[in-house]
Design a protein around this motif. Structure first.
Motif, short mmCIF file in Angstrom:
data_model
loop_
_atom_site.label_atom_id
_atom_site.label_comp_id
_atom_site.label_asym_id
_atom_site.label_seq_id
_atom_site.Cartn_x
_atom_site.Cartn_y
_atom_site.Cartn_z
N VAL A 110 -0.60 8.67 -15.38
CA VAL A 110 -1.45 9.14 -14.55
C VAL A 110 -1.98 7.92 -13.89
CG1 VAL A 110 -4.00 9.96 -14.76
CG2 VAL A 110 -2.35 10.96 -16.11
N VAL A 111 -2.11 6.64 -14.19
CA VAL A 111 -2.72 5.49 -13.68
C VAL A 111 -1.77 5.33 -12.27
CG1 VAL A 111 -2.85 3.02 -13.81
CG2 VAL A 111 -3.71 4.59 -15.57
N CYS A 112 -0.51 5.80 -12.34
CA CYS A 112 0.41 5.61 -11.05
C CYS A 112 -0.18 6.61 -10.19
CB CYS A 112 1.67 5.96 -11.53
SG CYS A 112 2.62 5.17 -12.68
N LEU A 113 -1.12 7.41 -10.22
CA LEU A 113 -1.55 8.45 -9.29
C LEU A 113 -2.52 7.64 -8.39
CD1 LEU A 113 -1.88 11.30 -8.17
CD2 LEU A 113 -3.54 11.77 -9.90
N VAL A 114 -3.34 6.66 -9.02
CA VAL A 114 -4.36 6.07 -8.35
C VAL A 114 -3.93 5.30 -7.12
CG1 VAL A 114 -5.88 4.12 -8.67
CG2 VAL A 114 -5.71 5.65 -10.25
N PRO A 115 -2.70 4.62 -7.03
CA PRO A 115 -2.17 4.04 -5.59
C PRO A 115 -1.80 5.00 -4.69
CG PRO A 115 -1.03 2.86 -7.46
CD PRO A 115 -1.96 3.92 -8.24
N VAL A 116 -1.34 6.21 -5.06
CA VAL A 116 -1.13 7.37 -4.17
C VAL A 116 -2.46 7.82 -3.56
CG1 VAL A 116 0.06 9.70 -3.92
CG2 VAL A 116 1.10 7.96 -5.36
N LEU A 117 -3.54 8.23 -4.39
CA LEU A 117 -4.75 8.60 -3.86
C LEU A 117 -5.19 7.70 -2.68
CD1 LEU A 117 -6.52 10.10 -7.13
CD2 LEU A 117 -5.39 11.22 -5.04
N LEU A 118 -5.01 6.24 -3.14
CA LEU A 118 -5.80 5.19 -2.17
C LEU A 118 -5.06 5.28 -0.91
CD1 LEU A 118 -6.34 2.23 -4.77
CD2 LEU A 118 -7.88 3.64 -3.73
N TRP A 119 -3.57 5.32 -1.12
CA TRP A 119 -2.74 5.68 0.19
C TRP A 119 -3.13 6.68 1.07
CZ3 TRP A 119 0.50 9.44 1.40
CH2 TRP A 119 1.32 9.28 2.66
N TRP A 120 -3.32 7.89 0.27
CA TRP A 120 -3.64 8.86 1.11
C TRP A 120 -4.90 8.86 1.61
CZ3 TRP A 120 -1.35 13.59 2.23
CH2 TRP A 120 -2.30 14.44 2.78
N ARG A 121 -6.05 8.20 1.25
CA ARG A 121 -7.21 8.09 1.62
C ARG A 121 -7.41 7.11 2.82
NH1 ARG A 121 -11.75 10.98 0.86
NH2 ARG A 121 -13.23 9.76 -0.23
N LEU A 122 -6.58 6.29 2.80
CA LEU A 122 -6.40 5.28 3.91
C LEU A 122 -5.63 5.42 4.99
CD1 LEU A 122 -5.99 1.80 1.80
CD2 LEU A 122 -8.02 2.70 2.96
N GLU A 123 -4.43 6.17 4.94
CA GLU A 123 -3.65 6.62 5.97
C GLU A 123 -3.81 7.85 6.41
OE1 GLU A 123 -0.53 5.82 7.14
OE2 GLU A 123 -1.13 3.67 6.20
N ARG A 124 -4.59 8.67 5.86
CA ARG A 124 -4.80 10.27 6.33
C ARG A 124 -5.63 10.18 7.85
NH1 ARG A 124 -2.00 14.27 6.76
NH2 ARG A 124 -3.16 16.15 6.99
N PRO A 125 -6.66 9.59 7.61
CA PRO A 125 -7.31 9.22 9.06
C PRO A 125 -6.51 8.87 10.30
CG PRO A 125 -8.71 8.37 7.36
CD PRO A 125 -7.17 8.65 7.01
N ARG A 126 -5.69 7.86 10.18
CA ARG A 126 -4.76 7.53 11.24
C ARG A 126 -3.94 8.61 11.62
NH1 ARG A 126 -2.54 2.47 8.65
NH2 ARG A 126 -4.30 1.93 7.72
N THR A 127 -3.25 9.46 10.63
CA THR A 127 -2.65 10.57 11.26
C THR A 127 -3.22 11.67 11.87
OG1 THR A 127 -2.45 11.58 8.94
CG2 THR A 127 -0.77 10.02 9.34
N ARG A 128 -4.11 11.89 11.48
CA ARG A 128 -4.93 12.92 12.08
C ARG A 128 -5.39 12.60 13.59
NH1 ARG A 128 -9.42 14.02 7.41
NH2 ARG A 128 -8.18 15.37 6.23
N SER A 129 -5.50 11.39 13.87
CA SER A 129 -5.75 10.97 15.40
C SER A 129 -4.44 11.09 16.22
CB SER A 129 -6.60 9.60 15.40
OG SER A 129 -5.31 8.51 15.05
#
Length: 130
Positions: A110-129
């Motif tokens: 489950v701890v492996c999920l944390v970097p994925v969530l952080l990546w999603w949080r950081l990358e997502r706003p850029r892809t929306r623009s």
């Protein structure tokens, strides 16, 4: 309602916390303590459902209407196969090691999920623009 109110990533993070709690609780539970094992299973169910709902919402947000049903169908099959495989493998892990090892190993996954969530949080706003 929780995903819509709090957001997809926060609910997915809540799923990770609940699943980590389930793994740790199962690992430290005395073998004869039914209440502690029930707590671990309740946390497991809560984490599974929070993760499934938030993950589905993330998939919906990330696909076009034309792609959505195919992608969601493929993911549903993958989730079912993963769940069945994990059920079989958990028996193998318990048979070769112990129930606490299964709980700790699951918690570490489950701890492996944390970097994925952080990546999603950081990358997502850029892809929306774009």
């Amino acid at each position: 309602m929780l995903v819509d109110r709090l957001g997809r990533v926060p609910v997915a993070a809540g799923a990770a916390v609940a699943l980590l709690g389930a793994g740790v609780t199962a690992a430290v539970a005395p073998a004869d303590s039914l209440p502690v094992l029930v707590l671990a299973l309740v946390l497991l169910g809560l984490g599974w459902n929070l993760g499934l709902v938030s993950g589905t919402a993330l998939v919906v947000d990330s696909t076009t209407p034309a792609q959505r049903s195919r992608v969601q169908g493929n993911l549903d099959v993958l989730v079912a196969l993963s769940g069945a495989s994990a059920g079989v493998m958990s028996g193998v892990v318990v048979a070769t090691t112990s129930y606490p090892a299964l709980g700790l190993g699951s918690g570490l996954l489950v701890v492996c999920l944390v970097p994925v969530l952080l990546w999603w949080r950081l990358e997502r706003p850029r892809t929306r623009s774009r």
